[in-house]
Design a protein around this motif. Structure first.
Motif, PDB file in Angstrom:
ATOM      1  N   ALA A   1       0.848  -1.198   0.000  1.00 21.36           N
ATOM      2  CA  ALA A   1       0.000   0.000   0.000  1.00 21.36           C
ATOM      3  C   ALA A   1       0.884   1.247   0.000  1.00 21.36           C
ATOM      4  O   ALA A   1       0.554   2.253  -0.610  1.00 21.36           O
ATOM      5  N   VAL A   2       2.012   1.149   0.729  1.00 18.39           N
ATOM      6  CA  VAL A   2       3.017   2.224   0.772  1.00 18.39           C
ATOM      7  C   VAL A   2       4.390   1.548   0.667  1.00 18.39           C
ATOM      8  O   VAL A   2       4.624   0.533   1.314  1.00 18.39           O
ATOM      9  N   SER A   3       5.263   2.100  -0.179  1.00 16.27           N
ATOM     10  CA  SER A   3       6.588   1.502  -0.391  1.00 16.27           C
ATOM     11  C   SER A   3       7.690   2.532  -0.220  1.00 16.27           C
ATOM     12  O   SER A   3       7.650   3.590  -0.841  1.00 16.27           O
ATOM     13  N   ALA A   4       8.673   2.198   0.617  1.00 10.95           N
ATOM     14  CA  ALA A   4       9.935   2.944   0.705  1.00 10.95           C
ATOM     15  C   ALA A   4       9.754   4.457   0.711  1.00 10.95           C
ATOM     16  O   ALA A   4      10.341   5.174  -0.087  1.00 10.95           O
ATOM     17  N   VAL A   5       8.918   4.943   1.633  1.00  7.96           N
ATOM     18  CA  VAL A   5       8.735   6.397   1.736  1.00  7.96           C
ATOM     19  C   VAL A   5       9.718   6.964   2.762  1.00  7.96           C
ATOM     20  O   VAL A   5       9.730   6.557   3.915  1.00  7.96           O
ATOM     21  N   SER A   6      10.548   7.883   2.303  1.00 11.65           N
ATOM     22  CA  SER A   6      11.465   8.608   3.183  1.00 11.65           C
ATOM     23  C   SER A   6      11.195  10.089   3.024  1.00 11.65           C
ATOM     24  O   SER A   6      11.217  10.596   1.894  1.00 11.65           O
ATOM     25  N   LEU A   7      10.894  10.746   4.117  1.00  9.87           N
ATOM     26  CA  LEU A   7      10.708  12.200   4.042  1.00  9.87           C
ATOM     27  C   LEU A   7      10.832  12.827   5.420  1.00  9.87           C
ATOM     28  O   LEU A   7      10.684  12.161   6.443  1.00  9.87           O
TER      29      LEU A   7
ATOM     30  N   GLY B   1      -6.473   5.340  -3.505  1.00  9.87           N
ATOM     31  CA  GLY B   1      -5.683   4.110  -3.503  1.00  9.87           C
ATOM     32  C   GLY B   1      -4.182   4.334  -3.613  1.00  9.87           C
ATOM     33  O   GLY B   1      -3.408   3.376  -3.606  1.00  9.87           O
ATOM     34  N   ALA B   2      -3.750   5.592  -3.689  1.00  5.32           N
ATOM     35  CA  ALA B   2      -2.315   5.893  -3.858  1.00  5.32           C
ATOM     36  C   ALA B   2      -1.503   5.612  -2.597  1.00  5.32           C
ATOM     37  O   ALA B   2      -0.275   5.522  -2.661  1.00  5.32           O
ATOM     38  N   GLY B   3      -2.188   5.517  -1.442  1.00  6.83           N
ATOM     39  CA  GLY B   3      -1.479   5.225  -0.196  1.00  6.83           C
ATOM     40  C   GLY B   3      -1.451   6.393   0.783  1.00  6.83           C
ATOM     41  O   GLY B   3      -0.810   6.308   1.836  1.00  6.83           O
ATOM     42  N   LYS B   4      -2.169   7.468   0.468  1.00  4.17           N
ATOM     43  CA  LYS B   4      -2.145   8.680   1.306  1.00  4.17           C
ATOM     44  C   LYS B   4      -2.651   8.400   2.718  1.00  4.17           C
ATOM     45  O   LYS B   4      -2.034   8.800   3.704  1.00  4.17           O
TER      46      LYS B   4
ATOM     47  N   ARG C   1       4.112  22.928   0.915  1.00  5.71           N
ATOM     48  CA  ARG C   1       4.878  21.834   0.308  1.00  5.71           C
ATOM     49  C   ARG C   1       3.895  20.743  -0.107  1.00  5.71           C
ATOM     50  O   ARG C   1       2.920  20.506   0.605  1.00  5.71           O
ATOM     51  N   LEU C   2       4.165  20.121  -1.223  1.00  2.13           N
ATOM     52  CA  LEU C   2       3.300  19.034  -1.673  1.00  2.13           C
ATOM     53  C   LEU C   2       4.098  17.744  -1.776  1.00  2.13           C
ATOM     54  O   LEU C   2       5.251  17.737  -2.213  1.00  2.13           O
ATOM     55  N   ILE C   3       3.442  16.657  -1.349  1.00  2.89           N
ATOM     56  CA  ILE C   3       3.983  15.329  -1.559  1.00  2.89           C
ATOM     57  C   ILE C   3       2.994  14.612  -2.468  1.00  2.89           C
ATOM     58  O   ILE C   3       1.819  14.470  -2.124  1.00  2.89           O
ATOM     59  N   GLY C   4       3.467  14.238  -3.637  1.00  4.50           N
ATOM     60  CA  GLY C   4       2.599  13.529  -4.577  1.00  4.50           C
ATOM     61  C   GLY C   4       2.828  12.037  -4.448  1.00  4.50           C
ATOM     62  O   GLY C   4       3.969  11.579  -4.449  1.00  4.50           O
ATOM     63  N   MET C   5       1.730  11.279  -4.308  1.00  4.87           N
ATOM     64  CA  MET C   5       1.867   9.819  -4.194  1.00  4.87           C
ATOM     65  C   MET C   5       1.170   9.130  -5.345  1.00  4.87           C
ATOM     66  O   MET C   5       0.111   9.564  -5.821  1.00  4.87           O
ATOM     67  N   SER C   6       1.772   8.035  -5.787  1.00  5.68           N
ATOM     68  CA  SER C   6       1.171   7.200  -6.805  1.00  5.68           C
ATOM     69  C   SER C   6       1.596   5.766  -6.536  1.00  5.68           C
ATOM     70  O   SER C   6       2.800   5.511  -6.336  1.00  5.68           O
ATOM     71  N   ALA C   7       0.636   4.853  -6.488  1.00  2.00           N
ATOM     72  CA  ALA C   7       0.911   3.433  -6.232  1.00  2.00           C
ATOM     73  C   ALA C   7       1.841   3.225  -5.036  1.00  2.00           C
ATOM     74  O   ALA C   7       2.761   2.409  -5.089  1.00  2.00           O
ATOM     75  N   GLY C   8       1.593   3.980  -3.967  1.00  2.00           N
ATOM     76  CA  GLY C   8       2.320   3.769  -2.716  1.00  2.00           C
ATOM     77  C   GLY C   8       3.672   4.445  -2.634  1.00  2.00           C
ATOM     78  O   GLY C   8       4.341   4.368  -1.605  1.00  2.00           O
ATOM     79  N   ARG C   9       4.065   5.109  -3.705  1.00  2.00           N
ATOM     80  CA  ARG C   9       5.388   5.754  -3.695  1.00  2.00           C
ATOM     81  C   ARG C   9       5.266   7.270  -3.775  1.00  2.00           C
ATOM     82  O   ARG C   9       4.295   7.797  -4.330  1.00  2.00           O
TER      83      ARG C   9
END
Ligand code: ADP
Ligand code: ADP
Length: 236
Positions: free
Chosen positions: A16-22, A37-40, A214-222
């Motif tokens: 659902a979420v992959s390798a998010v570093s921030l 469904g992007a994982g937000k 600031r924006l964080i854009g997610m797609s397919a968990g990334r």
């Protein structure tokens, strides 16, 4: 400062979420955008541990959020208030009592159990309602309010919690355009006036651009975008 390092979550072996570093700076207003469904939602829920990460670490200042349990986890949840699409108020209780629920972690356990609110607690709750122009609704049942009013009550409840971070999961998804503005303005006020960090999941890029720094854009968990709103040109 909130630091996510290689955070991931799987459901039934599906990511659902992959390798998010921030890293989220104190006092920032971060918009998390992306399609359904992007994982937000999973990302936000991992931060206050409504969902446990399957890998990676989450830290807030010197707290290792991923390892907390028991009272330490409850304390952390009190420091990062969650706002939901469906408001999550107690409908049969009045508005003031709903806001007072945000103070539960601030009062001693016996008083909390007995719901013995002090005059000071009531004054704090009422003042929070005043800031969002709904003090006149204090005695009404929460389920008698419009969606925009209910979400402002939820924001007031979050504010009296005196959190470091507010995690808002699609807070305006059930609202019409007028209430959308009222609710986003309320979040912006909390961010600017109190310096509370806001992370807000949104579908609308246009809306995110208007409020977030600031924006964080997610797609397919990334994470597929991370930067200033004006740098994002395409829909993600
Ligand atoms: P939204 O992100 O639109 O607010 P939700 O957070 O309720 O909606 O759900 C997001 C996605 O996760 C949806 O596609 C939903 O089908 C899926 N989902 C939520 N809960 C479950 C579950 N228990 N099992 C499978 N899929 C789920
Ligand atoms: P968003 O908030 O961007 O809509 P979500 O974080 O809700 O995305 O969902 C990301 C993915 O994880 C989706 O594929 C969704 O179906 C799945 N998912 C979310 N919650 C659950 C759950 N409780 N059980 C199974 N799958 C889930």
């Amino acid at each position: 400062m909130l630091v996510l390092n290689d955070v991931a979550r799987q459901y039934n072996n599906k990511a659902a979420v992959s390798a998010v570093s921030l890293t989220v700076d104190r006092g920032s207003f971060v918009g998390v955008i992306g399609r359904s469904g992007a994982g937000k939602s999973t990302l936000l829920r991992m931060i206050n541990r409504l969902v446990d990460p399957t890998a990676g670490t989450i830290a807030f200042d010197d707290i290792d959020v991923t390892r907390l349990s028991g009272k330490a986890l409850r304390d952390w949840r009190a420091r990062c208030a969650m706002i939901f699409q469906q408001f999550n108020l107690v409908g049969r209780l009045d508005v003031l009592t709903n806001v007072l629920m945000g103070r539960l972690n601030k009062v001693s356990t016996p008083r909390a159990l007995l719901r013995l609110w002090s005059e000071e607690d009531r004054a704090i709750a009422l003042s929070a309602l005043e800031q969002f122009d709904i003090a006149g609704l204090a005695a009404q049942r929460a389920d008698s309010l419009s969606g925009g009013q209910q979400q402002r009550v939820a924001i007031a409840r979050a504010l009296v919690q005196e959190p470091d971070v507010i995690l808002a999961d699609e807070p305006i998804a059930s609202l019409d355009p007028r209430n959308t503005k009222v609710v986003m303005d309320a979040l912006l006020r909390i961010n600017k006036h109190y310096g509370i960090t806001v992370m807000c999941n949104l579908h609308s890029l246009e809306l995110a651009r208007g409020y977030c720094d600031r924006l964080i854009g997610m797609s397919a968990g990334r994470v597929v975008f991370d930067g200033a709103p004006e740098l994002l040109t395409d829909d993600v």
